[in-house]
Write a protein that holds these residues in place. Structure first.
Motif, PDB file in Angstrom:
ATOM      1  N   GLY A 207       0.786  -1.220   0.000  1.00  0.00           N
ATOM      2  CA  GLY A 207       0.000   0.000   0.000  1.00  0.00           C
ATOM      3  C   GLY A 207       0.817   1.269   0.000  1.00  0.00           C
ATOM      4  N   THR A 231      -3.404   3.907  10.888  1.00  0.00           N
ATOM      5  CA  THR A 231      -4.056   2.598  10.941  1.00  0.00           C
ATOM      6  C   THR A 231      -3.119   1.522  11.473  1.00  0.00           C
ATOM      7  N   ASP A 262       1.656 -12.432   4.508  1.00  0.00           N
ATOM      8  CA  ASP A 262       0.322 -12.098   4.997  1.00  0.00           C
ATOM      9  C   ASP A 262       0.273 -10.737   5.679  1.00  0.00           C
ATOM     10  N   GLY A 263       1.369  -9.977   5.634  1.00  0.00           N
ATOM     11  CA  GLY A 263       1.397  -8.633   6.196  1.00  0.00           C
ATOM     12  C   GLY A 263       1.883  -8.542   7.620  1.00  0.00           C
ATOM     13  N   PRO A 287      -0.731  -7.378  11.031  1.00  0.00           N
ATOM     14  CA  PRO A 287      -0.627  -6.338  10.001  1.00  0.00           C
ATOM     15  C   PRO A 287      -1.029  -4.952  10.487  1.00  0.00           C
ATOM     16  N   ASP A 288      -1.895  -4.876  11.529  1.00  0.00           N
ATOM     17  CA  ASP A 288      -2.305  -3.566  12.035  1.00  0.00           C
ATOM     18  C   ASP A 288      -1.391  -3.047  13.131  1.00  0.00           C
ATOM     19  N   ASP A 478      -3.045  -8.360  -6.117  1.00  0.00           N
ATOM     20  CA  ASP A 478      -3.568  -7.794  -4.872  1.00  0.00           C
ATOM     21  C   ASP A 478      -4.148  -6.421  -5.163  1.00  0.00           C
ATOM     22  N   ASP A 480      -6.367  -4.583  -3.465  1.00  0.00           N
ATOM     23  CA  ASP A 480      -6.608  -3.655  -2.362  1.00  0.00           C
ATOM     24  C   ASP A 480      -5.415  -3.480  -1.439  1.00  0.00           C
ATOM     25  N   ASP A 482      -3.923  -5.573   0.601  1.00  0.00           N
ATOM     26  CA  ASP A 482      -4.008  -6.191   1.922  1.00  0.00           C
ATOM     27  C   ASP A 482      -3.115  -7.409   2.078  1.00  0.00           C
ATOM     28  N   ARG A 484      -3.247 -10.175   0.237  1.00  0.00           N
ATOM     29  CA  ARG A 484      -3.888 -11.348  -0.355  1.00  0.00           C
ATOM     30  C   ARG A 484      -4.414 -10.962  -1.723  1.00  0.00           C
ATOM     31  N   ARG A 560      -7.564  -0.221  -6.462  1.00  0.00           N
ATOM     32  CA  ARG A 560      -8.147   0.045  -5.145  1.00  0.00           C
ATOM     33  C   ARG A 560      -9.613   0.458  -5.229  1.00  0.00           C
TER      34      ARG A 560
END
Length: 701
Positions: A207, A231, A262-263, A287-288, A478, A480, A482, A484, A560
């Motif tokens: 991102g 975020t 997977d972030g 991831p967050d 991917d 968006d 994220d 995946r 996106r």
């Protein structure tokens, strides 16, 4: 991978050492590595008795490249002591290097100003960059670089610390492709925050973000603006604390971080207790940015190997396990953790493997990288700078997994059913999966198969729900950001220009979007689709071209926005002459390595085997005008042929770089390396006969 050993086929018994100069302390120390296409590596560091960065180019067999610098080692001269911190290979064979310059009398050591340099393929300074090949970036009284990442829109972002009178840690500075500081970034080119740690490790994130770690924390920033990403650990406003449990009588050290597919973020370092015991410390964040409760104890695991060790680099394996490189007094080593953070006792000797590199005076590991073939290369220093290649010796390996028979191996359970396929990680396990669609002549069906174990992830199902039997095309990426991938299906001949996007949710294919790629629902030539990050925002975008019976019309959608009403990045345009009536084939790849995915077009049937590469950056700036000034244009075969040419992208030789694969003319499959697409008459890197193509299982288009 239960056993590792020094790779005897690399250098001399697994080691590559650089020549030492005549001085008492005239040795090279390497701090970082960057993989090269074909299996080699770049090493960057310093010479203890010379001014300037040191860059070494090592070939896949562990020999220094004699065509680079002096016997494989190039020195970037400065008039003060300099330390190379990061290097990145360029598509033309050159190297971009970043590091630190020391101010005379600077009490902090190895700090002062940040510096950039660009070398050509021979290891010489590129005079078109900065001032004669170098650029000095002076932010504050004492600046120190932690790392470098590619910036959206070209150039780089330098990540580090600037100690100013106000005590502000200025974290991010963006430089353009010529090395000049970008004044539109942050304030005068630098984004400043007051951070509770000194940056030590840098890693790009999905991102358009960058993760910065050091001390006891990790922060995530937006590369486009330099602002903290709220975020990420929302309670900390973009900052996440990593607690290795060091009390007032202990100290912890932060050495590196990496991002899982997977972030999730893996942080590695060490902790020394009041009794002098050293522990290898590893933490994992969701991831967050919140602690991953499923890893170790509360997201942290400690490993005591009974000596003075500290973790240096974490390498995530395809099965989710983690290899941690560490250093000790005279050896290098690795410990293996399971995906849950426990020591894997089946690895090496009770979970660890140690490697005697013949340096009794002390070994200090630098960064480690894992090459596409699985070999691990570690940079280090002792009495000489060195690279150490570690490879699986296979002694205790289980047999390779066998793809189970049945629907997972043949998702459509029908001999002779034509299929098309795309690969991407749709289930987020770090392994690329395969999405299939049936070709013309049978009812259209889609299915997804796990790349890890061959089991069926989704389908078979009818992607359009109307029994269409004209076949389909599929792409995956991917959309968006994220971590995946989603997959996209379009119809072949006889279908409208429909675009349907799906995501895998709780083991089921969920419709993300369903729209027309062109504003003409009456058109019945179908559509072809490809995915890639055209606008360099960290998420894949969609490129749709008309199918049979249509002109070579192209639409480009911001990935996106696909789930909420797709927005075009540019107005529709024709990639090839409008009089061609079998549409165009499309592939997406960053041919010029500027961070923007480029569009590679092939003429449909009825056209010559014309391959046209349109730059993504140029397309966003000039729209259809970019077609008149392409990055590359050539014929993949006899220009008199009128069978068109199918284009796809794939890492055919598994060297970590993308090739463009074309089918057309007397040679069924031809492979071109991505940089060759910029040439007027590129040389193919591989050609396959029909029999070889069949034996390799390759289907183009």
């Amino acid at each position: 991978m239960p056993a590792l050993a020094l790779d005897p086929a690399f250098g001399a018994g697994g080691l590559v050492t650089t020549p030492r100069g005549p001085g008492d302390n005239d040795d090279v120390s390497f701090h970082d590595l960057a993989p090269l296409p074909g299996g080699g590596v770049l090493g960057v560091g310093r010479n203890n008795e010379a001014t300037g960065f040191v860059v070494a180019k090592v070939r896949a067999d562990g020999t220094l490249d004699p065509a680079f610098g002096a016997g494989g080692v190039a020195t970037v001269p400065f008039d003060t002591f300099a330390v190379g911190v990061a290097a990145a290979p360029l598509p033309d064979g050159g190297v971009l290097v970043a590091g630190n310059l020391q101010h005379p009398g600077d009490p902090y050591g190895f700090t002062g100003d940040l510096a950039l340099a660009r070398l050509d393929a021979g290891g010489n300074l590129d005079p078109s960059f900065g001032a004669g090949g170098t650029r000095v970036v002076d932010i504050g009284p004492v600046d120190q670089l932690a790392g470098m990442v590619a910036a959206p829109g070209g150039g780089v972002v330098l990540v580090g610390t600037s100690v100013a009178p106000a005590g502000v840690s200025r974290i991010l500075t963006r430089a353009d492709a010529a090395g000049a500081v970008d004044p539109a970034f942050g304030v005068g080119g630098t984004a400043a925050i007051t951070a509770p740690f000194r940056p030590q490790s840098v890693m790009p994130a999905a991102g358009g973000k960058v993760l910065v770690g050091g001390g006891n924390g990790v922060a995530r920033f937006d590369l486009a603006t330099g602002a903290l990403d709220p975020t990420f650990n929302p309670a900390g406003g973009g900052l996440a604390r990593v607690d290795f449990g060091a009390g007032t009588d202990s100290r912890s050290t932060f050495e590196g971080l990496t991002v899982q597919p997977d972030g999730r973020v893996v942080v590695v370092g060490g902790r020394r207790g009041p009794d002098g015991t050293d522990l290898i410390a590893v933490a994992r964040l969701n991831p967050d940015g919140t602690p991953d409760a499923g890893f170790g104890t509360g997201g942290v695991t400690m490993t005591d190997l009974g000596g003075h060790e500290y973790g240096r680099t974490a390498l995530v394996q395809p099965d989710g396990s983690i290899l941690v490189t560490f250093g000790m007094s005279d050896r290098l080593g690795m410990v293996k953790l399971t995906a849950a953070g426990a020591v894997d006792a089946t690895f090496g000797d009770g979970g660890e493997a140690r490697f005697d590199v013949g340096q009794p005076g002390g070994v200090y590991p630098g960064r480690a990288v894992q090459l596409p073939d699985g070999r691990i290369v570690v940079a280090g220093n002792s009495t000489t700078g060195q690279f150490i290649a570690l490879a699986d010796d296979g002694a205790d390996d289980p047999p390779p997994p066998v793809t189970p028979a049945g629907p997972s191996a043949d998702p459509f359970a029908g001999a002779g059913v034509p299929v098309r396929a795309a690969t991407a990680d749709i289930d987020g396990d770090g392994v690329a999966d395969t999405v299939f669609v049936t070709g013309p002549g049978v009812p259209l069906r889609a299915a997804a198969v796990s790349g890890r174990d061959g089991t069926l992830l989704a389908g078979p199902f009818d992607p359009f729900g109307d029994g269409f039997a004209g076949g389909g095309y599929v792409a995956a990426g991917d959309l968006d950001g994220d971590g995946r991938a989603e997959w996209v299906v379009t119809p072949d001949r006889g279908g409208g220009p429909r675009v349907s996007a799906f995501s895998l949710t709780d083991g089921k294919p969920i419709v993300l979007a369903n729209f027309f790629g062109f504003d003409d629902p009456r058109f019945r030539g179908g559509a072809r689709v490809a995915a890639g990050d055209v606008n360099a925002d960290g998420a894949a975008d969609l490129v749709v071209t008309a199918g049979p019976g249509g002109g070579p019309r192209v639409a480009v959608f911001d990935g996106r926005t696909v789930g909420g009403g797709p927005a075009r990045l540019v107005n529709d345009f024709f990639a090839l002459p409008e009089n061609l009536r079998d549409g165009a084939y499309i592939a997406v790849a960053d041919a010029d390595a500027d961070g923007f995915a480029d569009l590679v077009f092939g003429a449909g049937a009825g056209g010559a085997p014309h391959v046209l590469t349109v730059g993504g950056r140029q397309l966003l700036a000039a729209g259809a005008g970019a077609v008149a000034d392409p990055l590359g244009s050539f014929f993949a075969g006899d220009p008199a042929d009128r069978g068109g040419v199918v284009v796809r992208t794939a890492d055919v030789d598994r060297d970590g770089t993308v090739e463009v694969v074309v089918a057309g003319g007397p040679v069924v499959v031809t492979c071109y390396a991505a940089p060759a697409l910029l040439a007027a008459d590129p040389e193919a890197v591989r050609e396959l006969t029909p029999e070889a193509a069949l034996a390799a299982g390759i289907h183009v288009g």
